[in-house]
Design a protein around this motif. Structure first.
Motif, PDB file in Angstrom:
ATOM      1  N   GLU A 220       1.143  -1.368   0.517  1.00 24.13           N
ATOM      2  CA  GLU A 220      -0.009   0.057   0.073  1.00 24.13           C
ATOM      3  C   GLU A 220       0.740   1.178  -0.099  1.00 24.13           C
ATOM      4  N   LEU A 221       2.226   1.153   0.748  1.00 24.00           N
ATOM      5  CA  LEU A 221       2.919   2.521   1.165  1.00 24.00           C
ATOM      6  C   LEU A 221       3.565   2.502  -0.359  1.00 24.00           C
ATOM      7  N   GLU A 222       3.495   1.600  -1.432  1.00 28.20           N
ATOM      8  CA  GLU A 222       4.576   1.714  -2.618  1.00 28.20           C
ATOM      9  C   GLU A 222       3.729   2.242  -3.632  1.00 28.20           C
ATOM     10  N   THR A 223       2.313   1.952  -3.455  1.00 28.74           N
ATOM     11  CA  THR A 223       1.049   2.659  -4.187  1.00 28.74           C
ATOM     12  C   THR A 223       0.794   4.353  -4.094  1.00 28.74           C
ATOM     13  N   ALA A 224       1.080   4.575  -2.896  1.00 30.49           N
ATOM     14  CA  ALA A 224       0.497   5.682  -2.356  1.00 30.49           C
ATOM     15  C   ALA A 224       2.105   6.350  -3.160  1.00 30.49           C
ATOM     16  N   PHE A 225       3.485   5.972  -3.423  1.00 32.18           N
ATOM     17  CA  PHE A 225       5.005   6.795  -3.172  1.00 32.18           C
ATOM     18  C   PHE A 225       4.241   6.707  -4.796  1.00 32.18           C
ATOM     19  N   ALA A 226       3.612   5.631  -5.701  1.00 30.73           N
ATOM     20  CA  ALA A 226       3.920   5.954  -7.696  1.00 30.73           C
ATOM     21  C   ALA A 226       2.375   6.167  -7.514  1.00 30.73           C
ATOM     22  N   SER A 227       1.703   7.323  -7.342  1.00 38.25           N
ATOM     23  CA  SER A 227       1.041   8.360  -7.493  1.00 38.25           C
ATOM     24  C   SER A 227       1.206   9.377  -8.154  1.00 38.25           C
ATOM     25  N   GLY A 228       2.374   9.569  -7.799  1.00 40.60           N
ATOM     26  CA  GLY A 228       3.189  10.759  -7.399  1.00 40.60           C
ATOM     27  C   GLY A 228       2.944  12.887  -7.135  1.00 40.60           C
ATOM     28  N   ASP A 229       2.324  12.078  -6.062  1.00 42.24           N
ATOM     29  CA  ASP A 229       1.702  13.619  -5.633  1.00 42.24           C
ATOM     30  C   ASP A 229       2.087  13.712  -4.252  1.00 42.24           C
ATOM     31  N   ILE A 230       2.939  12.611  -3.120  1.00 44.58           N
ATOM     32  CA  ILE A 230       3.909  12.905  -2.117  1.00 44.58           C
ATOM     33  C   ILE A 230       4.567  13.649  -1.934  1.00 44.58           C
ATOM     34  N   LYS A 231       4.326  13.917  -1.513  1.00 47.31           N
ATOM     35  CA  LYS A 231       5.595  15.794  -0.485  1.00 47.31           C
ATOM     36  C   LYS A 231       6.839  14.557   0.179  1.00 47.31           C
ATOM     37  N   PHE A 232       6.035  13.899   1.110  1.00 44.81           N
ATOM     38  CA  PHE A 232       7.152  13.588   1.683  1.00 44.81           C
ATOM     39  C   PHE A 232       5.891  12.403   2.495  1.00 44.81           C
ATOM     40  N   PHE A 233       6.857  11.661   3.764  1.00 46.83           N
ATOM     41  CA  PHE A 233       6.300  10.466   4.091  1.00 46.83           C
ATOM     42  C   PHE A 233       6.715  10.727   5.508  1.00 46.83           C
ATOM     43  N   TYR A 234       5.432  11.277   6.461  1.00 47.48           N
ATOM     44  CA  TYR A 234       6.179  11.536   7.641  1.00 47.48           C
ATOM     45  C   TYR A 234       5.663  10.268   8.432  1.00 47.48           C
ATOM     46  N   THR A 235       7.351  10.181   8.844  1.00 44.83           N
ATOM     47  CA  THR A 235       7.344   8.853   9.938  1.00 44.83           C
ATOM     48  C   THR A 235       8.039   8.667  11.448  1.00 44.83           C
ATOM     49  N   MET A 236       7.441   7.774  12.449  1.00 47.90           N
ATOM     50  CA  MET A 236       8.601   7.399  13.410  1.00 47.90           C
ATOM     51  C   MET A 236       9.014   5.942  13.228  1.00 47.90           C
ATOM     52  N   SER A 237      10.110   5.956  13.004  1.00 43.39           N
ATOM     53  CA  SER A 237      10.651   4.864  12.823  1.00 43.39           C
ATOM     54  C   SER A 237      10.822   4.143  14.370  1.00 43.39           C
ATOM     55  N   ARG A 238      11.049   4.272  14.933  1.00 43.67           N
ATOM     56  CA  ARG A 238      11.285   3.609  16.507  1.00 43.67           C
ATOM     57  C   ARG A 238       9.973   4.192  17.608  1.00 43.67           C
ATOM     58  N   PHE A 239       9.798   3.962  18.470  1.00 39.94           N
ATOM     59  CA  PHE A 239       8.877   4.450  19.404  1.00 39.94           C
ATOM     60  C   PHE A 239       7.495   5.303  18.967  1.00 39.94           C
ATOM     61  N   HIS A 240       7.096   4.625  17.822  1.00 35.59           N
ATOM     62  CA  HIS A 240       6.319   5.459  17.907  1.00 35.59           C
ATOM     63  C   HIS A 240       5.225   5.833  18.510  1.00 35.59           C
ATOM     64  N   ASN A 241       4.295   7.334  18.492  1.00 38.78           N
ATOM     65  CA  ASN A 241       3.564   7.568  19.295  1.00 38.78           C
ATOM     66  C   ASN A 241       2.521   8.233  18.204  1.00 38.78           C
ATOM     67  N   PRO A 242       0.916   7.185  18.550  1.00 32.71           N
ATOM     68  CA  PRO A 242       1.281   6.355  20.266  1.00 32.71           C
ATOM     69  C   PRO A 242       1.217   4.941  20.227  1.00 32.71           C
ATOM     70  N   LEU A 243       1.939   4.416  19.408  1.00 33.38           N
ATOM     71  CA  LEU A 243       0.917   2.683  19.163  1.00 33.38           C
ATOM     72  C   LEU A 243       2.823   2.437  19.969  1.00 33.38           C
ATOM     73  N   GLY A 244       3.671   2.894  20.222  1.00 34.96           N
ATOM     74  CA  GLY A 244       4.997   2.462  20.573  1.00 34.96           C
ATOM     75  C   GLY A 244       6.051   1.443  20.378  1.00 34.96           C
ATOM     76  N   THR A 245       5.696   0.948  19.251  1.00 36.35           N
ATOM     77  CA  THR A 245       6.604   0.195  18.300  1.00 36.35           C
ATOM     78  C   THR A 245       7.607   0.966  17.704  1.00 36.35           C
ATOM     79  N   SER A 246       8.664  -0.205  16.598  1.00 37.74           N
ATOM     80  CA  SER A 246       9.518   0.219  15.258  1.00 37.74           C
ATOM     81  C   SER A 246       9.124  -0.567  14.829  1.00 37.74           C
TER      82      SER A 246
END
Length: 461
Positions: A220-246
């Protein structure tokens, strides 16, 4: 030069207005205009009251929430926290705080940092009390080169900009133009609530992609990237807020690969990088080889939230645009110089290990308490052992608003998960974001027991 001067004046005016609003709200809270539990004006009402933008109010409320002066209830508003000295805030009071994201005041390194402030003044003297460079103190940026390398973020001093907290960096990145003219920001759902509210208040095009405790759908992420309109993808790779996961290593590598393949920038908010407990973790930034990764770091979770210092590592293609929005030195040179000393003499590393181990101990206590009291399995907890956040997922039949209010009546503060989604997001999990950063270890078991009791009770209604 005329346009540059006009932009500088506008930025200075915005900062002055924000500080004025924040100061006035703080005074009103301190003087009792908003008693404990009393609702503050809505963002719209405060915007009209102070004659400023909605983003200024959002930013001021966010800062007050970080300082634990107010708290928010989804679809209700912001409310005043009891002032020091109130019955519910005494040392022998009954409050159990699972809501606050601010560091535990008992762990603030007051004496060490005071020493660093004195050393910084001795070293730099009058230069600390003049205007600074927009990119930040040169000696601090040089120190951050080796500091960031410890997190597998390899950059030169010219790639680093010191900011007034990570939030300033994120706001500038959202507002500034990116190469190619793309405008839409892609955010995880759920994600950092204050940033979502900022994006919406500023009218920045934004869309969401689901992230669960198990990770993200890379197809699904690749599909979003391929759409051509994404300026940037904002992500928390570790200790995600609110999930806490990495993210798992394979996920991080794949996200970096997709960024290069489709020319999408990654804005990686690694705000809790220093709570990793020494476990090797290579951020997405370390895998991205095409200059599409931006790395954002905060120092507030380790030192003091009021320090308001962060850093952003920018690829060359974004530097000029970022600097065009950050035209003046708006970050305290004294704080920067003290942080430089604090890092360089090893105090920062020692303190982060201390605070990280204490949070890990609280997380163990939390997990053990949930196993002890939740014999029916009504709470689905994310397997998190480090950081400060964990998600308590609840059955959809639980009346979460009623549960939150009943816990508040028992002086247990929690944060419902609804605000961690975009306003138009229809598919939301029902959960509580639990934070251990200000939860006293000897009260955690009692708090978890109460959460399980109220979850069972509100599931029957």
């Amino acid at each position: 030069m005329g346009k540059e001067r006009e932009a500088m004046v506008t930025n200075a005016r915005d900062v002055k207005k924000y500080l004025s609003v924040l100061s006035d709200l703080e005074s009103k809270l301190r003087e009792g205009h908003f008693g404990p539990g009393r609702k503050l004006p809505s963002v719209r009402a405060a915007k009209a009251l102070y004659e400023c933008s909605a983003s200024t109010i959002v930013r001021a409320y966010a800062e007050l929430e970080k300082r634990h002066a107010i708290y928010s209830i989804p679809q209700s508003g912001f409310y005043a926290v009891a002032k020091p000295g109130d019955a519910s805030d005494r040392e022998d009071g009954v409050r159990i705080d699972f809501a606050s994201a601010s560091p535990d005041e008992e762990m603030f390194p007051y004496l060490d940092f005071q020493h660093c402030l004195n050393k910084a003044i001795d070293r730099h003297k009058a230069s600390l009390f003049a205007y600074g460079h927009p990119q930040g103190l040169d000696t601090l940026r040089q120190t951050l080169v080796s500091h960031l390398a410890g997190d597998q973020v390899f950059a030169g001093a010219e790639d680093i900009v010191v900011t007034s907290g990570a939030q300033q960096a994120l706001e500038i990145l959202a507002k500034m133009a990116f190469p190619g003219g793309k405008r839409t920001v892609l955010v995880e759902q759920p994600s950092y609530d204050l940033y979502l509210r900022f994006l919406e208040a500023e009218g920045i095009p934004v869309r969401g992609i689901a992230r669960s405790a198990e990770g993200i759908d890379l197809g699904e992420l690749e599909t979003a990237f391929a759409s051509g309109d994404i300026k940037f993808f904002y992500t928390m790779s570790r200790f995600h807020n609110p999930l806490g996961t990495s993210y798992r290593e394979e996920e991080r590598k794949t996200i970096a690969k997709l960024a290069g393949k489709y020319g999408v920038y990654i804005v990686e908010d690694d705000y809790m990088a220093d709570l990793g407990g020494g476990r090797r973790f290579e951020p997405i930034f370390s895998y991205e080889r095409t200059g599409r990764a931006v790395y954002v770091k905060s120092f507030s979770k380790i030192v003091f939230p009021g320090l308001r210092l962060g850093a952003v590592v920018l690829p060359e293609a974004l530097r000029d645009a970022f600097q065009a929005h950050k035209r003046y030195g708006d970050t305290s040179l004294l704080s920067q110089a003290a942080l430089e000393v604090y890092i360089r003499n090893g105090m920062y590393d020692r303190h982060k290990h201390t605070i990280g181990s204490r949070y890990a101990a609280r997380m163990r206590t939390l997990n053990e308490a949930l196993k002890k009291f939740d014999d029916e399995g009504i709470v689905e907890a994310t397997d998190v052992r480090e950081g400060v956040y964990v998600r308590f997922k609840l059955p959809r039949t639980v009346n979460l608003e009623r549960m939150t209010k009943r816990l508040a009546e028992r002086d247990i503060l929690v944060v419902p998960g609804k605000d961690f989604y975009l306003s138009d997001c229809g598919d939301r999990d029902k959960f509580l974001r639990i934070s251990v950063s200000r939860a006293k270890t000897d009260r955690i078991e009692e708090g978890v027991k109460a959460i399980v009791e109220e979850a069972k009770r509100c599931n029957r209604w």
